[in-house]
Design a protein around this motif. Structure first.
Motif, mmCIF file in Angstrom:
data_model
loop_
_atom_site.group_PDB
_atom_site.id
_atom_site.type_symbol
_atom_site.label_atom_id
_atom_site.label_comp_id
_atom_site.label_asym_id
_atom_site.label_seq_id
_atom_site.Cartn_x
_atom_site.Cartn_y
_atom_site.Cartn_z
ATOM 1 N N GLY A 32 61.919 110.695 38.044
ATOM 2 C CA GLY A 32 63.261 110.555 37.499
ATOM 3 C C GLY A 32 63.777 109.129 37.555
ATOM 4 O O GLY A 32 64.345 108.622 36.570
ATOM 5 N N SER A 33 63.591 108.461 38.683
ATOM 6 C CA SER A 33 64.091 107.089 38.793
ATOM 7 C C SER A 33 63.343 106.152 37.855
ATOM 8 O O SER A 33 63.932 105.223 37.283
ATOM 9 C CB SER A 33 63.978 106.600 40.234
ATOM 10 N N ALA A 34 62.041 106.410 37.660
ATOM 11 C CA ALA A 34 61.263 105.579 36.739
ATOM 12 C C ALA A 34 61.694 105.820 35.299
ATOM 13 O O ALA A 34 61.747 104.886 34.484
ATOM 14 C CB ALA A 34 59.768 105.870 36.902
ATOM 15 N N VAL A 35 62.015 107.065 34.966
ATOM 16 C CA VAL A 35 62.518 107.368 33.622
ATOM 17 C C VAL A 35 63.855 106.679 33.382
ATOM 18 O O VAL A 35 64.090 106.087 32.318
ATOM 19 C CB VAL A 35 62.646 108.892 33.429
ATOM 20 N N THR A 76 52.705 107.533 37.759
ATOM 21 C CA THR A 76 54.093 107.777 37.348
ATOM 22 C C THR A 76 54.392 107.143 35.998
ATOM 23 O O THR A 76 55.103 107.719 35.167
ATOM 24 C CB THR A 76 55.062 107.223 38.405
ATOM 25 N N ARG A 77 53.843 105.973 35.737
ATOM 26 C CA ARG A 77 54.133 105.280 34.475
ATOM 27 C C ARG A 77 53.627 106.047 33.268
ATOM 28 O O ARG A 77 54.276 106.060 32.210
ATOM 29 C CB ARG A 77 53.540 103.869 34.525
ATOM 30 N N ASP A 78 52.504 106.716 33.410
ATOM 31 C CA ASP A 78 52.020 107.554 32.308
ATOM 32 C C ASP A 78 52.899 108.788 32.138
ATOM 33 O O ASP A 78 53.146 109.229 30.998
ATOM 34 C CB ASP A 78 50.571 107.970 32.555
ATOM 35 N N MET A 79 53.383 109.346 33.227
ATOM 36 C CA MET A 79 54.281 110.501 33.127
ATOM 37 C C MET A 79 55.568 110.127 32.399
ATOM 38 O O MET A 79 56.093 110.902 31.594
ATOM 39 C CB MET A 79 54.593 111.046 34.513
ATOM 40 N N VAL A 80 56.087 108.943 32.666
ATOM 41 C CA VAL A 80 57.293 108.479 31.977
ATOM 42 C C VAL A 80 57.059 108.443 30.472
ATOM 43 O O VAL A 80 57.908 108.888 29.685
ATOM 44 C CB VAL A 80 57.708 107.087 32.495
ATOM 45 N N GLY A 97 55.030 110.236 28.700
ATOM 46 C CA GLY A 97 54.999 111.601 28.181
ATOM 47 C C GLY A 97 56.378 112.222 28.085
ATOM 48 O O GLY A 97 56.698 112.915 27.112
ATOM 49 N N VAL A 98 57.216 111.978 29.090
ATOM 50 C CA VAL A 98 58.578 112.522 29.081
ATOM 51 C C VAL A 98 59.367 111.965 27.899
ATOM 52 O O VAL A 98 60.077 112.709 27.198
ATOM 53 C CB VAL A 98 59.281 112.200 30.417
ATOM 54 N N LEU A 99 59.248 110.665 27.644
ATOM 55 C CA LEU A 99 60.006 110.065 26.545
ATOM 56 C C LEU A 99 59.494 110.551 25.187
ATOM 57 O O LEU A 99 60.290 110.758 24.260
ATOM 58 C CB LEU A 99 59.934 108.544 26.636
ATOM 59 N N LEU A 100 58.197 110.734 25.051
ATOM 60 C CA LEU A 100 57.674 111.303 23.806
ATOM 61 C C LEU A 100 58.226 112.709 23.578
ATOM 62 O O LEU A 100 58.568 113.087 22.456
ATOM 63 C CB LEU A 100 56.148 111.340 23.845
ATOM 64 N N ALA A 101 58.303 113.502 24.649
ATOM 65 C CA ALA A 101 58.836 114.855 24.535
ATOM 66 C C ALA A 101 60.306 114.839 24.126
ATOM 67 O O ALA A 101 60.774 115.738 23.417
ATOM 68 C CB ALA A 101 58.669 115.597 25.859
ATOM 69 N N MET A 102 61.051 113.843 24.553
ATOM 70 C CA MET A 102 62.456 113.750 24.212
ATOM 71 C C MET A 102 62.672 113.296 22.770
ATOM 72 O O MET A 102 63.591 113.760 22.087
ATOM 73 C CB MET A 102 63.161 112.765 25.148
ATOM 74 N N LEU A 103 61.802 112.418 22.280
ATOM 75 C CA LEU A 103 62.065 111.751 21.006
ATOM 76 C C LEU A 103 61.306 112.323 19.812
ATOM 77 O O LEU A 103 61.782 112.226 18.674
ATOM 78 C CB LEU A 103 61.718 110.261 21.133
ATOM 79 N N LEU A 135 51.006 117.800 30.744
ATOM 80 C CA LEU A 135 51.215 116.361 30.815
ATOM 81 C C LEU A 135 50.511 115.814 32.045
ATOM 82 O O LEU A 135 50.865 116.157 33.176
ATOM 83 C CB LEU A 135 52.716 116.033 30.882
ATOM 84 N N GLY A 136 49.503 114.977 31.808
ATOM 85 C CA GLY A 136 48.788 114.400 32.931
ATOM 86 C C GLY A 136 47.616 113.558 32.472
ATOM 87 O O GLY A 136 47.388 113.366 31.269
ATOM 88 N N ALA A 137 46.873 113.063 33.434
ATOM 89 C CA ALA A 137 45.700 112.236 33.163
ATOM 90 C C ALA A 137 44.649 113.021 32.390
ATOM 91 O O ALA A 137 44.571 114.250 32.488
ATOM 92 C CB ALA A 137 45.120 111.721 34.478
#
Length: 330
Positions: free
Chosen positions: A13-16, A233-237, A239-245, A256-258
């Motif tokens: 969350g903080s990285a996002v 964590t950077r790869d997870m971020v 994926g989260v942004l792609l899911a949002m946009l 979502l993962g390696a």
């Protein structure tokens, strides 16, 4: 956009939040503890996910929700709290988001809904049966059902992301890390197993203790080393942004993962080559962790492509460990 990020003080969350602010977005955080972050485009609300009043306050003016907050515990004493946060909290948040007119809701679920530790087939795809066998996995599965209910209601677009195990690279060689300490170092693993009440496993590990700090290679009762996904964590971020946009994400479920799982025996020996610590091997009761979860769908549909291999993560972990040791003079 005005984006609400739950779990905004946590690892992902903080990285996002940092990434969204860097890209000029307006962000509101929601967590039990304040982040202390100062930024003109950031505000935050502190409170429990199940607190309807706090959630309503946090939701004001929000267009997108990234529900990354959750409570994870293996302790039986924490079970009621975990269901309150992960199930009731998700219900409260979804209802508030729909009422506030949010357009997209991204939910962080978990591979434990399958469950990955006892898969029916490999690799585990999004079509794998959902047979959660841990309390945490069950809370996430119930959360998914709540999300699917709102998707059917048609008031907002939803996306479900089944998270891989996530680490900051710098944690990998940190004995004090909540996850990496017990996974890769002997003494933290003994303490963890005792805390879980797994006294048989703790006794096996203790019998192998050389009396000095050491790494540990955990194997199952048949001697097979563990294998699992570890995602930066950077790869997870990403994926989260792609899911949002992404328009293509609406109504979808993604792992979502390696891309590749990690052979923990090989990783531990690579770690030992850098730390100089001995390696202890221990055969523990049970089938052990050994799985491969496919990220093919999110790579095809959203063009997600992980950048941080375990080798790159370990290189960064080695540098972080050296910096820590130099700072403490050890």
């Amino acid at each position: 956009m005005s984006i609400l990020v739950t779990g905004s003080s946590g690892r992902v969350g903080s990285a996002v939040v940092s990434r969204l602010l860097k890209e000029g977005e307006t962000v509101r955080g929601f967590d039990l503890r304040a982040s202390g972050r100062a930024h003109p485009d950031f505000s935050e609300v502190t409170g429990a996910l199940s607190d309807a009043q706090a959630v309503e306050t946090a939701m004001a003016g929000v267009t997108h929700v990234l529900h990354l907050g959750a409570f994870m515990s293996w302790a039986p004493a924490d079970r009621a709290r975990m269901f309150e946060a992960n199930v009731e909290g998700t219900r409260v948040l979804l209802d508030a988001a729909a009422q506030a007119g949010a357009t997209r809701f991204v939910f962080a679920s978990s591979g434990e809904v399958y469950p990955e530790n006892v898969p029916q087939f490999l690799p585990v795809t999004e079509e794998h049966p959902l047979h959660a066998n841990s309390p945490y996995g069950l809370t996430k599965l119930l959360g998914e059902e709540l999300v699917r209910f709102h998707q059917r209601a048609g008031k907002m677009e939803t996306v479900i992301l089944r998270f891989s195990h996530t680490q900051d690279a710098a944690e990998l060689l940190d004995e004090t890390s909540f996850f990496s300490g017990p996974r890769f170092f002997l003494q933290p693993r003994i303490r963890q197993q005792e805390g879980f009440g797994n006294h048989a496993a703790a006794d096996i590990l203790r019998a192998a203790d050389p009396g000095v700090p050491a790494h540990v290679v955990a194997r199952n009762e048949n001697g097979r080393p563990f294998r699992m996904h570890i995602t930066d964590t950077r790869d997870m971020v990403e994926g989260v942004l792609l899911a949002m946009l992404s328009e293509n994400a609406a109504g979808q479920v993604f792992n979502l993962g390696a891309t590749e799982p990690v052979d923990l025996a090989g990783l531990v020996h690579a770690m030992a080559a850098s730390t100089g610590l001995p390696v202890v091997e221990a055969d523990l009761p049970g089938a052990g962790v050994w799985y491969h979860t496919s990220n093919d769908k999110i790579r095809r549909v959203l063009r997600f492509e992980p950048q941080w291999t375990i080798e790159r993560m370990l290189e960064e972990a080695v540098q972080a460990r050296r910096a820590r040791l130099a700072k403490t003079g050890t």
